[in-house]
Every structure is written in C-alpha cells, then in structure tokens.
Design a protein around this motif. Structure first.
Motif, short mmCIF file in Angstrom:
data_model
loop_
_atom_site.label_atom_id
_atom_site.label_comp_id
_atom_site.label_asym_id
_atom_site.label_seq_id
_atom_site.Cartn_x
_atom_site.Cartn_y
_atom_site.Cartn_z
N SER A 64 0.85 -1.20 0.00
CA SER A 64 0.00 0.00 0.00
C SER A 64 0.88 1.24 0.00
O SER A 64 2.06 1.18 0.36
CB SER A 64 -0.94 0.02 1.21
OG SER A 64 -0.20 0.18 2.40
N TYR A 65 0.26 2.36 -0.41
CA TYR A 65 0.97 3.64 -0.43
C TYR A 65 -0.02 4.72 -0.04
O TYR A 65 -1.13 4.77 -0.56
CB TYR A 65 1.56 3.92 -1.81
CG TYR A 65 2.33 5.21 -1.87
CD1 TYR A 65 3.62 5.29 -1.35
CD2 TYR A 65 1.77 6.35 -2.42
CE1 TYR A 65 4.33 6.48 -1.38
CE2 TYR A 65 2.48 7.54 -2.46
CZ TYR A 65 3.76 7.60 -1.95
OH TYR A 65 4.46 8.78 -1.97
N GLU A 66 0.41 5.59 0.88
CA GLU A 66 -0.47 6.64 1.38
C GLU A 66 0.34 7.91 1.60
O GLU A 66 1.46 7.85 2.11
CB GLU A 66 -1.07 6.16 2.71
CG GLU A 66 -1.97 7.12 3.40
CD GLU A 66 -2.49 6.55 4.73
OE1 GLU A 66 -3.26 7.27 5.37
OE2 GLU A 66 -2.10 5.44 5.12
N ILE A 73 3.81 7.05 3.20
CA ILE A 73 4.10 5.76 3.84
C ILE A 73 3.87 4.65 2.82
O ILE A 73 2.76 4.47 2.31
CB ILE A 73 3.22 5.53 5.08
CG1 ILE A 73 3.46 6.64 6.10
CG2 ILE A 73 3.53 4.15 5.68
CD1 ILE A 73 2.50 6.61 7.27
N LYS A 75 3.94 0.73 2.50
CA LYS A 75 4.00 -0.55 3.20
C LYS A 75 4.39 -1.59 2.15
O LYS A 75 3.82 -1.62 1.06
CB LYS A 75 2.66 -0.90 3.84
CG LYS A 75 2.35 -0.02 5.03
CD LYS A 75 1.17 -0.55 5.82
CE LYS A 75 0.84 0.36 6.96
NZ LYS A 75 1.64 0.17 8.12
N ILE A 88 5.97 -7.42 6.82
CA ILE A 88 5.50 -6.14 6.29
C ILE A 88 6.25 -5.03 7.01
O ILE A 88 6.23 -4.95 8.23
CB ILE A 88 3.98 -5.96 6.48
CG1 ILE A 88 3.19 -7.08 5.80
CG2 ILE A 88 3.54 -4.58 5.97
CD1 ILE A 88 3.25 -7.09 4.30
N SER A 90 7.12 -0.71 7.09
CA SER A 90 6.62 0.61 6.70
C SER A 90 7.81 1.50 6.39
O SER A 90 8.74 1.61 7.19
CB SER A 90 5.79 1.22 7.83
OG SER A 90 4.63 0.47 8.05
N TYR A 91 7.76 2.11 5.23
CA TYR A 91 8.80 3.03 4.77
C TYR A 91 8.21 4.44 4.83
O TYR A 91 7.37 4.80 4.00
CB TYR A 91 9.23 2.68 3.34
CG TYR A 91 9.86 1.31 3.24
CD1 TYR A 91 11.24 1.16 3.16
CD2 TYR A 91 9.07 0.15 3.23
CE1 TYR A 91 11.82 -0.11 3.08
CE2 TYR A 91 9.65 -1.11 3.15
CZ TYR A 91 11.02 -1.23 3.08
OH TYR A 91 11.59 -2.48 3.00
N HIS A 92 8.62 5.20 5.83
CA HIS A 92 8.13 6.56 6.04
C HIS A 92 9.05 7.49 5.24
O HIS A 92 10.24 7.61 5.57
CB HIS A 92 8.15 6.92 7.52
CG HIS A 92 7.34 5.98 8.36
ND1 HIS A 92 6.06 6.27 8.74
CD2 HIS A 92 7.63 4.75 8.86
CE1 HIS A 92 5.59 5.27 9.47
NE2 HIS A 92 6.53 4.33 9.55
N ILE A 105 12.50 3.39 8.37
CA ILE A 105 11.93 2.06 8.17
C ILE A 105 11.52 1.50 9.52
O ILE A 105 12.32 1.46 10.45
CB ILE A 105 12.94 1.13 7.47
CG1 ILE A 105 13.39 1.73 6.13
CG2 ILE A 105 12.33 -0.26 7.26
CD1 ILE A 105 14.52 1.01 5.46
N THR A 106 10.25 1.09 9.61
CA THR A 106 9.72 0.52 10.84
C THR A 106 9.04 -0.81 10.55
O THR A 106 8.61 -1.06 9.42
CB THR A 106 8.72 1.46 11.54
OG1 THR A 106 7.64 1.72 10.67
CG2 THR A 106 9.39 2.78 11.91
#
Length: 107
Positions: A64-66, A73, A75, A88, A90-92, A105-106
């Motif tokens: 996903s991308y938001e 973000i 994912k 999975i 998350s790339y902030h 990266i979390t």
C-alpha cells in the motif's frame, strides 16, 4: 498501485540489489533511519544499502501507499535472509523535488 516515480525506482533498484541506483533516489543531504542507526548523505546511504543487501538479500513488494501531508508511507512485504521473513515493513518517506529527503523504516 500508483507510486511516485522515485518510490517506484526505489523498489526496482532494491529488488535488483543496485546500491548505487538506490542511493541516487535520495538527495545529497538525505537521512535514513534503520535498525537504530542513522545514515546521512548519498554515499553513506549507498554503503548502508550495499551492506544490507549483502547480509539480508531482501526484496520488497509494495502492499500500500499513502500520502499524509509531507510524509508518504509505503507498506511493503520484505522477503530475504532474516528472521521472520517475509515481514510487512513501513517506509516513512519525505520526498522533496522528486528525491527522497528522509526515510525511516519501521516494522
């Protein structure tokens, strides 16, 4: 999924394990935060991702991308040679002038 070009390029270069092309997705003054460490500037980012590629051989598949204000973000499912793979992440991202200015990266 409609990703900005720089994010699409980041995924493509990661999956090709091309650390030079990966680092070129970032501005000269970019900062990456990953695994409790900070990497500043394109050269440090290139060395960091080359080391991570050698250790983990991780590929990523966007989920996903938001966009939230100045932060985006991504994912992505990361698969490679590490405990818990696939996972999975998350790339902030903060993108400025079509380049990544910061990445955190979390899990």
């Amino acid at each position: 999924m409609n990703l900005p070009k720089v994010v699409s390029d980041l995924v493509k270069t990661q999956n090709a394990f091309d650390s030079v092309a990966y680092s070129n997705c970032f501005s000269e003054t970019a900062v990456v935060y990953d695994e409790g460490k900070t990497h500043t500037g394109r050269k440090e980012i290139e060395l960091w991702i080359a080391d991570a590629n050698a250790r983990y051989e991780a590929t990523m598949q966007p989920v996903s991308y938001e966009e939230k204000g100045t932060e985006s973000i991504l994912k992505a499912e990361a698969s490679g040679k590490f405990d818990g793979s696939p996972i999975i992440l998350s790339y902030h991202l903060e993108i400025v002038d079509d380049l990544i200015q910061s990445l955190r990266i979390t899990g």
